[in-house]
Write a protein that holds these residues in place. Sequence first.
Motif, short mmCIF file in Angstrom:
data_model
loop_
_atom_site.label_atom_id
_atom_site.label_comp_id
_atom_site.label_asym_id
_atom_site.label_seq_id
_atom_site.Cartn_x
_atom_site.Cartn_y
_atom_site.Cartn_z
N ALA A 111 0.76 -1.00 0.06
CA ALA A 111 -0.11 -0.02 0.12
C ALA A 111 0.83 1.32 -0.19
O ALA A 111 2.04 1.44 0.66
N SER A 112 0.46 2.19 -0.52
CA SER A 112 1.16 3.76 -0.54
C SER A 112 -0.18 4.50 -0.54
O SER A 112 -1.13 4.48 -0.92
N GLY A 113 0.24 5.80 0.15
CA GLY A 113 -0.73 6.93 0.39
C GLY A 113 -1.45 6.72 1.62
O GLY A 113 -2.11 7.69 1.95
N ARG A 114 -1.78 5.58 2.16
CA ARG A 114 -2.53 5.19 3.48
C ARG A 114 -1.51 4.23 4.10
O ARG A 114 -1.06 3.45 3.61
N SER A 115 -1.75 4.28 5.42
CA SER A 115 -1.14 3.26 6.32
C SER A 115 -1.94 2.05 6.53
O SER A 115 -3.28 2.10 6.77
N VAL A 116 -1.34 0.73 6.67
CA VAL A 116 -2.12 -0.52 6.79
C VAL A 116 -2.59 -0.60 8.17
O VAL A 116 -3.25 -1.53 8.52
N THR A 117 -2.12 0.43 8.89
CA THR A 117 -2.41 0.13 10.37
C THR A 117 -3.47 1.26 10.73
O THR A 117 -4.16 0.92 11.76
N SER A 118 -3.72 2.10 10.11
CA SER A 118 -4.59 3.26 10.31
C SER A 118 -5.88 2.96 9.42
O SER A 118 -6.87 3.90 9.70
N ASN A 119 -6.00 1.98 8.68
CA ASN A 119 -7.16 1.83 7.88
C ASN A 119 -7.27 0.29 7.92
O ASN A 119 -6.58 -0.69 8.26
N ARG A 120 -8.72 -0.12 7.58
CA ARG A 120 -9.04 -1.47 7.70
C ARG A 120 -8.68 -2.19 6.31
O ARG A 120 -8.81 -1.46 5.41
N MET A 121 -7.94 -3.25 6.39
CA MET A 121 -7.63 -3.90 5.29
C MET A 121 -8.26 -5.06 5.16
O MET A 121 -8.58 -5.88 6.06
N GLY A 122 -8.41 -5.64 3.99
CA GLY A 122 -8.89 -6.86 3.53
C GLY A 122 -8.62 -7.46 2.28
O GLY A 122 -7.89 -6.81 1.32
N TRP A 123 -8.90 -8.56 2.05
CA TRP A 123 -8.89 -9.38 1.02
C TRP A 123 -10.29 -9.90 0.35
O TRP A 123 -11.00 -10.48 1.30
N TYR A 124 -10.43 -9.50 -0.71
CA TYR A 124 -11.77 -9.99 -1.42
C TYR A 124 -11.65 -10.78 -2.70
O TYR A 124 -10.44 -10.78 -2.91
N ARG A 125 -12.59 -11.69 -3.28
CA ARG A 125 -12.36 -12.48 -4.37
C ARG A 125 -13.72 -12.47 -5.09
O ARG A 125 -14.64 -12.32 -4.53
N VAL B 14 -13.16 -11.91 2.06
CA VAL B 14 -12.33 -13.43 2.23
C VAL B 14 -11.75 -13.12 3.84
O VAL B 14 -12.11 -13.84 4.79
N ALA B 15 -11.14 -11.84 4.23
CA ALA B 15 -10.60 -11.76 5.42
C ALA B 15 -10.45 -10.22 5.59
O ALA B 15 -10.34 -9.49 4.62
N THR B 16 -10.29 -9.87 6.63
CA THR B 16 -9.91 -8.36 7.08
C THR B 16 -8.93 -8.41 8.32
O THR B 16 -9.01 -9.50 9.23
N ILE B 17 -8.26 -7.13 8.57
CA ILE B 17 -7.30 -7.10 9.57
C ILE B 17 -7.53 -5.74 10.24
O ILE B 17 -7.59 -4.67 9.27
N ASN B 18 -7.95 -5.12 11.24
CA ASN B 18 -8.02 -4.11 11.78
C ASN B 18 -7.32 -3.64 12.96
O ASN B 18 -7.25 -4.63 13.92
N SER B 19 -6.99 -2.53 13.35
CA SER B 19 -6.22 -2.31 14.41
C SER B 19 -7.00 -2.15 15.69
O SER B 19 -8.05 -1.58 15.59
N ILE B 20 -6.46 -2.59 16.77
CA ILE B 20 -7.21 -2.33 17.96
C ILE B 20 -6.00 -2.23 19.06
O ILE B 20 -4.70 -2.14 18.77
N SER B 21 -6.55 -1.58 20.25
CA SER B 21 -5.36 -1.41 21.18
C SER B 21 -4.17 -2.18 21.67
O SER B 21 -2.96 -1.80 21.79
N CYS C 224 -7.07 -6.67 -3.15
CA CYS C 224 -6.74 -5.92 -1.76
C CYS C 224 -7.85 -4.95 -1.68
O CYS C 224 -7.87 -4.29 -2.61
N ASN C 225 -8.20 -4.76 -0.58
CA ASN C 225 -9.04 -3.55 -0.24
C ASN C 225 -8.39 -2.74 1.04
O ASN C 225 -8.06 -3.35 2.12
N LEU C 226 -8.57 -1.43 0.93
CA LEU C 226 -8.41 -0.51 1.99
C LEU C 226 -9.57 0.24 2.30
O LEU C 226 -9.99 0.91 1.33
N TYR C 227 -10.19 0.21 3.50
CA TYR C 227 -11.17 1.11 3.69
C TYR C 227 -10.71 2.33 4.53
O TYR C 227 -10.13 1.93 5.69
N SER C 228 -10.82 3.54 4.15
CA SER C 228 -10.46 4.59 4.98
C SER C 228 -11.37 5.35 5.76
O SER C 228 -12.66 5.41 5.28
N TYR C 229 -11.21 5.24 7.12
CA TYR C 229 -11.95 5.81 8.17
C TYR C 229 -12.32 7.36 7.86
O TYR C 229 -13.23 7.84 8.30
N VAL C 230 -11.10 8.00 7.52
CA VAL C 230 -11.30 9.56 7.20
C VAL C 230 -12.15 9.73 6.04
O VAL C 230 -12.98 10.84 6.24
#
Length: 120
Positions: free
Chosen positions: A24-38, A48-55, A98-104
Motif C-alpha cells: 500500500a502507498s498513500g495510506r497506512s495499513v495500520t490506520s485503515n481497515r485492510m482486507g482481501w476480497y475475491r 475473504v478476510a480483514t485485519i483492523n487495528s485495536i489497542s 486487496c482492499n483498504l477502507y479509509s475511516y477518514v
Amino acid sequence: QVQLLESGGGWVQAGGSLRLSCAASGRSVTSNRMGWYRQAPGKQRELVATINSISSGAVTNYVDSVKGRFTISRDIAKNTVYLQMNSLKAEDTAVYYCNLYSYVTSHDYWGQGTQVTVSS
C-alpha cells in the motif's frame, strides 16, 4: 494518491499453498481497515478476510469457508498486507483483490487484482 499493488497469484495444485501480498502507498495499513476480497466468474465479489487495528494489536476476521486455512497479516515496516493461503481448494479459484477502507474519507480503495487458480 492511494495505491494497492497485489502480487503472488498463480497456479497451484489442490492442497497447496500460496501467499498474496498487497503493498500500500498513500495510506497506512495500520490506520485503515485492510482486507482481501475475491470474485469468481459469474459470482458476486465476497469478503475473504480483514485485519483492523485495536489497542492491543490487531483483530482479524474470515469468511467461514477459509477459516483454519487462510491467514491475513501485515508488515508495518513494509506497509504491506499478506494473505497466506494453505490447503487450497478448487473453490478458492478467483481473482483476489486487496482492499483498504479509509475511516477518514469513508471510501474503499482497491488493488488491480491477482488471479489464483487451484487445480483439483
